[in-house]
Design a protein around this motif. Structure first.
Motif, PDB file in Angstrom:
ATOM      1  N   UNK A 123      -1.229  -6.950 -23.821  1.00  0.00           N
ATOM      2  CA  UNK A 123      -1.647  -8.320 -24.139  1.00  0.00           C
ATOM      3  C   UNK A 123      -2.473  -8.405 -25.418  1.00  0.00           C
ATOM      4  N   UNK A 124      -2.824  -7.250 -26.001  1.00  0.00           N
ATOM      5  CA  UNK A 124      -3.613  -7.245 -27.222  1.00  0.00           C
ATOM      6  C   UNK A 124      -5.065  -7.609 -27.013  1.00  0.00           C
ATOM      7  N   UNK A 125      -5.601  -7.356 -25.814  1.00  0.00           N
ATOM      8  CA  UNK A 125      -7.003  -7.661 -25.547  1.00  0.00           C
ATOM      9  C   UNK A 125      -7.911  -6.643 -26.216  1.00  0.00           C
ATOM     10  N   UNK A 126      -8.985  -7.115 -26.820  1.00  0.00           N
ATOM     11  CA  UNK A 126      -9.922  -6.246 -27.527  1.00  0.00           C
ATOM     12  C   UNK A 126     -11.082  -5.863 -26.615  1.00  0.00           C
ATOM     13  N   UNK A 127     -11.372  -4.564 -26.545  1.00  0.00           N
ATOM     14  CA  UNK A 127     -12.511  -4.040 -25.789  1.00  0.00           C
ATOM     15  C   UNK A 127     -12.530  -4.568 -24.356  1.00  0.00           C
ATOM     16  N   UNK A 128     -11.400  -4.453 -23.678  1.00  0.00           N
ATOM     17  CA  UNK A 128     -11.292  -4.936 -22.302  1.00  0.00           C
ATOM     18  C   UNK A 128     -12.157  -4.103 -21.363  1.00  0.00           C
ATOM     19  N   UNK A 129     -12.802  -4.763 -20.419  1.00  0.00           N
ATOM     20  CA  UNK A 129     -13.615  -4.111 -19.398  1.00  0.00           C
ATOM     21  C   UNK A 129     -13.182  -4.619 -18.028  1.00  0.00           C
ATOM     22  N   UNK A 130     -13.273  -3.737 -17.011  1.00  0.00           N
ATOM     23  CA  UNK A 130     -12.779  -4.083 -15.692  1.00  0.00           C
ATOM     24  C   UNK A 130     -13.812  -3.754 -14.613  1.00  0.00           C
ATOM     25  N   UNK A 131     -13.840  -4.569 -13.593  1.00  0.00           N
ATOM     26  CA  UNK A 131     -14.524  -4.213 -12.342  1.00  0.00           C
ATOM     27  C   UNK A 131     -13.469  -4.277 -11.251  1.00  0.00           C
ATOM     28  N   UNK A 132     -13.433  -3.254 -10.403  1.00  0.00           N
ATOM     29  CA  UNK A 132     -12.395  -3.146  -9.379  1.00  0.00           C
ATOM     30  C   UNK A 132     -13.029  -2.738  -8.063  1.00  0.00           C
ATOM     31  N   UNK A 133     -12.576  -3.329  -6.969  1.00  0.00           N
ATOM     32  CA  UNK A 133     -13.010  -2.879  -5.654  1.00  0.00           C
ATOM     33  C   UNK A 133     -11.878  -3.053  -4.656  1.00  0.00           C
ATOM     34  N   UNK A 134     -11.868  -2.192  -3.657  1.00  0.00           N
ATOM     35  CA  UNK A 134     -10.855  -2.252  -2.612  1.00  0.00           C
ATOM     36  C   UNK A 134     -11.262  -3.318  -1.605  1.00  0.00           C
ATOM     37  N   UNK A 135     -10.429  -4.337  -1.477  1.00  0.00           N
ATOM     38  CA  UNK A 135     -10.776  -5.452  -0.596  1.00  0.00           C
ATOM     39  C   UNK A 135     -10.442  -5.168   0.861  1.00  0.00           C
ATOM     40  N   UNK A 136      -9.547  -4.223   1.101  1.00  0.00           N
ATOM     41  CA  UNK A 136      -9.139  -3.905   2.476  1.00  0.00           C
ATOM     42  C   UNK A 136      -9.326  -2.410   2.740  1.00  0.00           C
ATOM     43  N   UNK A 137     -10.572  -1.922   2.767  1.00  0.00           N
ATOM     44  CA  UNK A 137     -10.782  -0.491   3.011  1.00  0.00           C
ATOM     45  C   UNK A 137     -10.374  -0.108   4.427  1.00  0.00           C
ATOM     46  N   UNK A 138      -9.821   1.068   4.573  1.00  0.00           N
ATOM     47  CA  UNK A 138      -9.456   1.564   5.893  1.00  0.00           C
ATOM     48  C   UNK A 138      -9.399   3.086   5.849  1.00  0.00           C
ATOM     49  N   UNK A 139      -9.770   3.716   6.929  1.00  0.00           N
ATOM     50  CA  UNK A 139      -9.689   5.171   7.010  1.00  0.00           C
ATOM     51  C   UNK A 139      -8.228   5.574   7.161  1.00  0.00           C
ATOM     52  N   UNK A 140      -7.813   6.604   6.426  1.00  0.00           N
ATOM     53  CA  UNK A 140      -6.430   7.067   6.474  1.00  0.00           C
ATOM     54  C   UNK A 140      -6.297   8.242   7.438  1.00  0.00           C
ATOM     55  N   UNK A 141      -5.152   8.358   8.109  1.00  0.00           N
ATOM     56  CA  UNK A 141      -4.919   9.509   8.991  1.00  0.00           C
ATOM     57  C   UNK A 141      -4.889  10.800   8.180  1.00  0.00           C
ATOM     58  N   UNK A 142      -4.967  11.945   8.825  1.00  0.00           N
ATOM     59  CA  UNK A 142      -4.902  13.218   8.108  1.00  0.00           C
ATOM     60  C   UNK A 142      -3.572  13.380   7.374  1.00  0.00           C
ATOM     61  N   UNK A 185       0.324   3.264   3.856  1.00  0.00           N
ATOM     62  CA  UNK A 185      -0.536   2.109   4.074  1.00  0.00           C
ATOM     63  C   UNK A 185      -0.679   1.337   2.765  1.00  0.00           C
ATOM     64  N   UNK A 186      -0.782   0.016   2.869  1.00  0.00           N
ATOM     65  CA  UNK A 186      -1.025  -0.810   1.691  1.00  0.00           C
ATOM     66  C   UNK A 186      -2.482  -1.256   1.654  1.00  0.00           C
ATOM     67  N   UNK A 187      -3.002  -1.349   0.438  1.00  0.00           N
ATOM     68  CA  UNK A 187      -4.376  -1.778   0.215  1.00  0.00           C
ATOM     69  C   UNK A 187      -4.378  -2.913  -0.804  1.00  0.00           C
ATOM     70  N   UNK A 188      -5.283  -3.854  -0.620  1.00  0.00           N
ATOM     71  CA  UNK A 188      -5.479  -4.939  -1.582  1.00  0.00           C
ATOM     72  C   UNK A 188      -6.724  -4.634  -2.404  1.00  0.00           C
ATOM     73  N   UNK A 189      -6.592  -4.733  -3.728  1.00  0.00           N
ATOM     74  CA  UNK A 189      -7.715  -4.520  -4.625  1.00  0.00           C
ATOM     75  C   UNK A 189      -7.963  -5.798  -5.418  1.00  0.00           C
ATOM     76  N   UNK A 190      -9.208  -6.093  -5.631  1.00  0.00           N
ATOM     77  CA  UNK A 190      -9.583  -7.262  -6.423  1.00  0.00           C
ATOM     78  C   UNK A 190     -10.275  -6.792  -7.698  1.00  0.00           C
ATOM     79  N   UNK A 191      -9.819  -7.329  -8.814  1.00  0.00           N
ATOM     80  CA  UNK A 191     -10.364  -6.912 -10.111  1.00  0.00           C
ATOM     81  C   UNK A 191     -10.755  -8.135 -10.922  1.00  0.00           C
ATOM     82  N   UNK A 192     -11.709  -7.942 -11.799  1.00  0.00           N
ATOM     83  CA  UNK A 192     -12.038  -8.950 -12.806  1.00  0.00           C
ATOM     84  C   UNK A 192     -11.929  -8.280 -14.172  1.00  0.00           C
ATOM     85  N   UNK A 193     -11.503  -9.052 -15.150  1.00  0.00           N
ATOM     86  CA  UNK A 193     -11.245  -8.530 -16.492  1.00  0.00           C
ATOM     87  C   UNK A 193     -12.011  -9.369 -17.507  1.00  0.00           C
ATOM     88  N   UNK A 194     -12.723  -8.709 -18.406  1.00  0.00           N
ATOM     89  CA  UNK A 194     -13.354  -9.409 -19.528  1.00  0.00           C
ATOM     90  C   UNK A 194     -12.928  -8.722 -20.817  1.00  0.00           C
TER      91      UNK A 194
END
Length: 234
Positions: free
Chosen positions: A42-61, A93-102
Protein backbone atom coordinates in the motif's frame (compact mmCIF):
# COMPACT_ATOMS: atom_id res chain seq x y z
CA UNK A 1 12.78 -37.49 43.48
CA UNK A 2 9.06 -37.91 44.14
CA UNK A 3 6.66 -35.12 43.24
CA UNK A 4 3.57 -34.34 45.26
CA UNK A 5 0.16 -34.19 43.57
CA UNK A 6 0.17 -30.42 43.93
CA UNK A 7 3.57 -30.21 42.25
CA UNK A 8 2.41 -32.40 39.35
CA UNK A 9 -0.67 -30.22 38.83
CA UNK A 10 1.48 -27.09 38.94
CA UNK A 11 3.91 -28.56 36.41
CA UNK A 12 1.10 -29.59 34.07
CA UNK A 13 -0.49 -26.15 34.21
CA UNK A 14 2.91 -24.53 33.69
CA UNK A 15 3.53 -26.55 30.52
CA UNK A 16 0.07 -25.73 29.16
CA UNK A 17 0.52 -22.04 29.91
CA UNK A 18 3.96 -22.04 28.28
CA UNK A 19 2.61 -23.73 25.14
CA UNK A 20 -0.31 -21.28 24.94
CA UNK A 21 2.06 -18.33 25.24
CA UNK A 22 4.28 -19.79 22.52
CA UNK A 23 1.37 -20.21 20.09
CA UNK A 24 0.08 -16.75 20.93
CA UNK A 25 3.50 -15.26 20.21
CA UNK A 26 3.74 -17.10 16.90
CA UNK A 27 0.26 -16.00 15.87
CA UNK A 28 1.03 -12.36 16.65
CA UNK A 29 4.31 -12.59 14.74
CA UNK A 30 2.54 -14.11 11.71
CA UNK A 31 -0.02 -11.31 11.82
CA UNK A 32 2.70 -8.65 12.03
CA UNK A 33 4.51 -10.12 9.04
CA UNK A 34 1.29 -10.16 7.03
CA UNK A 35 0.50 -6.56 7.99
CA UNK A 36 4.03 -5.48 7.05
CA UNK A 37 3.61 -6.98 3.58
CA UNK A 38 0.26 -5.28 3.14
CA UNK A 39 1.69 -1.95 4.32
CA UNK A 40 4.57 -2.21 1.84
CA UNK A 41 2.16 -2.97 -1.01
CA UNK A 42 0.00 0.00 0.00
CA UNK A 43 3.04 2.29 0.15
CA UNK A 44 2.56 3.16 3.82
CA UNK A 45 5.47 5.02 5.40
CA UNK A 46 6.84 3.90 8.78
CA UNK A 47 3.89 1.61 9.49
CA UNK A 48 3.45 0.44 13.09
CA UNK A 49 1.19 -2.34 14.36
CA UNK A 50 -0.39 -3.52 17.59
CA UNK A 51 -1.70 -7.09 17.52
CA UNK A 52 -3.44 -9.30 20.05
CA UNK A 53 -5.15 -12.67 19.95
CA UNK A 54 -8.84 -12.09 20.53
CA UNK A 55 -9.72 -15.77 21.00
CA UNK A 56 -6.93 -17.32 23.11
CA UNK A 57 -7.23 -21.02 23.80
CA UNK A 58 -4.94 -23.75 25.07
CA UNK A 59 -3.89 -26.16 22.31
CA UNK A 60 -3.71 -29.95 22.70
CA UNK A 61 -0.28 -31.60 22.71
CA UNK A 62 1.53 -31.89 19.39
CA UNK A 63 4.75 -33.88 18.92
CA UNK A 64 6.00 -31.68 16.10
CA UNK A 65 6.10 -27.88 15.86
CA UNK A 66 2.70 -26.49 14.95
CA UNK A 67 2.15 -24.67 11.65
CA UNK A 68 0.51 -21.25 11.27
CA UNK A 69 -1.46 -20.32 8.17
CA UNK A 70 -3.44 -17.21 7.26
CA UNK A 71 -7.15 -17.78 6.69
CA UNK A 72 -8.51 -14.24 6.19
CA UNK A 73 -6.34 -11.14 6.56
CA UNK A 74 -8.36 -8.63 4.56
CA UNK A 75 -9.49 -6.69 7.64
CA UNK A 76 -6.79 -5.88 10.22
CA UNK A 77 -9.39 -5.40 12.93
CA UNK A 78 -10.45 -9.03 12.52
CA UNK A 79 -7.81 -11.36 11.09
CA UNK A 80 -8.19 -15.14 11.14
CA UNK A 81 -5.29 -17.56 11.39
CA UNK A 82 -5.23 -21.33 11.76
CA UNK A 83 -2.88 -23.37 13.93
CA UNK A 84 -2.27 -26.89 12.61
CA UNK A 85 -0.65 -29.87 14.28
CA UNK A 86 1.14 -31.87 11.51
CA UNK A 87 1.01 -35.13 13.50
CA UNK A 88 -0.89 -38.06 12.05
CA UNK A 89 -4.49 -37.44 13.08
CA UNK A 90 -3.47 -33.96 14.20
CA UNK A 91 -5.75 -31.05 14.94
CA UNK A 92 -6.53 -27.61 13.52
CA UNK A 93 -7.84 -24.62 15.44
CA UNK A 94 -8.71 -21.13 14.20
CA UNK A 95 -7.87 -17.96 16.09
CA UNK A 96 -9.11 -14.40 15.64
CA UNK A 97 -6.55 -11.61 15.95
CA UNK A 98 -7.28 -7.92 16.20
CA UNK A 99 -4.75 -5.40 14.94
CA UNK A 100 -4.46 -1.65 14.63
CA UNK A 101 -2.24 0.04 12.07
CA UNK A 102 -0.74 3.53 12.10
CA UNK A 103 1.50 5.15 9.52
CA UNK A 104 2.75 8.46 8.19
CA UNK A 105 0.18 9.55 5.63
CA UNK A 106 -0.58 12.65 3.61
CA UNK A 107 -3.09 15.03 5.21
CA UNK A 108 -4.46 18.40 4.20
CA UNK A 109 -2.26 21.14 5.66
CA UNK A 110 -5.08 23.70 5.24
CA UNK A 111 -8.72 23.74 4.10
CA UNK A 112 -8.94 22.72 0.43
CA UNK A 113 -11.61 23.69 -2.06
CA UNK A 114 -13.18 21.27 -4.51
CA UNK A 115 -11.18 21.17 -7.74
CA UNK A 116 -8.10 22.67 -6.13
CA UNK A 117 -4.76 21.45 -7.47
CA UNK A 118 -2.52 20.50 -4.57
CA UNK A 119 0.88 22.13 -4.08
CA UNK A 120 3.65 21.13 -1.68
CA UNK A 121 2.30 23.69 0.83
CA UNK A 122 -1.13 22.06 0.83
CA UNK A 123 0.10 18.64 1.99
CA UNK A 124 1.88 17.45 5.13
CA UNK A 125 2.68 14.04 6.63
CA UNK A 126 1.26 12.99 9.99
CA UNK A 127 1.00 9.68 11.83
CA UNK A 128 -2.60 8.49 11.80
CA UNK A 129 -4.59 5.36 12.55
CA UNK A 130 -5.25 3.80 9.13
CA UNK A 131 -6.69 0.48 10.30
CA UNK A 132 -9.95 1.02 8.42
CA UNK A 133 -8.54 3.09 5.52
CA UNK A 134 -7.45 1.29 2.37
CA UNK A 135 -6.48 4.09 -0.01
CA UNK A 136 -4.29 6.48 1.97
CA UNK A 137 -1.31 8.23 0.36
CA UNK A 138 2.13 7.54 1.79
CA UNK A 139 4.02 10.62 0.61
CA UNK A 140 3.37 14.31 0.05
CA UNK A 141 4.88 14.02 -3.43
CA UNK A 142 2.28 11.46 -4.49
CA UNK A 143 -0.55 13.87 -3.64
CA UNK A 144 1.07 17.03 -5.02
CA UNK A 145 -0.25 17.94 -8.46
CA UNK A 146 -3.54 16.11 -8.05
CA UNK A 147 -6.87 17.89 -7.81
CA UNK A 148 -9.47 17.51 -5.06
CA UNK A 149 -12.84 15.99 -5.99
CA UNK A 150 -14.52 17.76 -3.04
CA UNK A 151 -13.68 20.25 -0.33
CA UNK A 152 -11.48 18.90 2.48
CA UNK A 153 -10.90 20.07 6.05
CA UNK A 154 -7.48 20.97 7.41
CA UNK A 155 -5.96 17.85 8.96
CA UNK A 156 -8.16 15.46 6.97
CA UNK A 157 -6.39 12.34 5.71
CA UNK A 158 -6.00 12.47 1.94
CA UNK A 159 -7.30 9.40 0.12
CA UNK A 160 -6.99 8.36 -3.49
CA UNK A 161 -10.77 8.39 -3.92
CA UNK A 162 -10.82 12.08 -2.95
CA UNK A 163 -8.27 13.12 -5.59
CA UNK A 164 -7.95 12.98 -9.34
CA UNK A 165 -5.24 13.85 -11.80
CA UNK A 166 -5.83 17.38 -13.15
CA UNK A 167 -6.86 17.77 -16.79
CA UNK A 168 -3.83 19.20 -18.63
CA UNK A 169 -5.30 19.10 -22.13
CA UNK A 170 -8.89 20.09 -22.86
CA UNK A 171 -10.94 18.96 -25.82
CA UNK A 172 -10.89 21.46 -28.67
CA UNK A 173 -7.93 23.46 -27.38
CA UNK A 174 -4.71 24.15 -29.24
CA UNK A 175 -1.78 21.97 -28.19
CA UNK A 176 1.89 21.67 -29.00
CA UNK A 177 2.80 18.34 -30.64
CA UNK A 178 6.34 17.70 -29.51
CA UNK A 179 8.66 14.98 -30.79
CA UNK A 180 12.22 14.38 -29.56
CA UNK A 181 14.89 12.15 -31.06
CA UNK A 182 18.27 12.29 -29.35
CA UNK A 183 19.31 15.97 -29.61
CA UNK A 184 16.64 16.78 -32.21
CA UNK A 185 13.33 18.34 -31.14
CA UNK A 186 10.45 19.05 -33.50
CA UNK A 187 7.17 20.74 -32.62
CA UNK A 188 4.02 21.53 -34.55
CA UNK A 189 0.56 22.85 -33.77
CA UNK A 190 -2.37 20.54 -33.14
CA UNK A 191 -5.94 20.46 -31.87
CA UNK A 192 -6.91 18.12 -29.04
CA UNK A 193 -9.94 15.96 -29.84
CA UNK A 194 -10.03 14.51 -26.31
CA UNK A 195 -9.39 15.79 -22.81
CA UNK A 196 -6.61 14.17 -20.84
CA UNK A 197 -4.63 14.18 -17.60
CA UNK A 198 -0.88 13.61 -17.31
CA UNK A 199 0.26 10.56 -19.33
CA UNK A 200 -3.24 10.01 -20.77
CA UNK A 201 -3.54 9.05 -24.44
CA UNK A 202 -5.62 11.49 -26.51
CA UNK A 203 -6.47 12.00 -30.15
CA UNK A 204 -4.87 15.08 -31.72
CA UNK A 205 -5.39 16.58 -35.18
CA UNK A 206 -2.19 17.82 -36.78
CA UNK A 207 -3.10 21.28 -38.10
CA UNK A 208 -0.37 21.12 -40.74
CA UNK A 209 -1.72 18.07 -42.60
CA UNK A 210 -5.07 17.28 -40.98
CA UNK A 211 -4.01 13.81 -39.80
CA UNK A 212 -5.43 12.52 -36.51
CA UNK A 213 -2.89 10.69 -34.33
CA UNK A 214 -2.77 9.32 -30.79
CA UNK A 215 -0.58 11.36 -28.49
CA UNK A 216 0.42 11.21 -24.83
CA UNK A 217 -0.12 14.20 -22.53
CA UNK A 218 3.20 15.27 -20.97
CA UNK A 219 2.46 18.81 -19.73
CA UNK A 220 -0.30 21.44 -19.85
CA UNK A 221 -1.14 21.94 -23.53
CA UNK A 222 1.69 19.66 -24.65
CA UNK A 223 1.62 16.15 -26.11
CA UNK A 224 4.11 13.71 -27.61
CA UNK A 225 3.79 10.66 -29.91
CA UNK A 226 2.22 7.76 -28.04
CA UNK A 227 4.78 5.24 -29.29
CA UNK A 228 7.68 6.98 -27.54
CA UNK A 229 8.55 5.02 -24.41
CA UNK A 230 8.34 7.22 -21.32
CA UNK A 231 11.46 5.58 -19.93
CA UNK A 232 13.40 6.87 -22.94
CA UNK A 233 12.47 10.51 -22.36
CA UNK A 234 15.31 12.80 -21.29
Amino acid sequence: MRLTAAALISLAWGNTFSKEISITTRLEQAAREQLARQAETAGLAEAQFTVNVATPRAAPPCARPVEIEAVDTRTPARMRFAVLCPDAGGWKYEYVLRASVSALVAVAAAPLAAGQTLTAQDVTLERRDVTTLSDTIGSAEAATGQATRRSLRAGEVLRQAQLSAPILVKRGEAVVMLARFEALEISTAGEALDAGALHALVRVRNLANGRVVRMRVIAPGTVEPAEIARSAQP
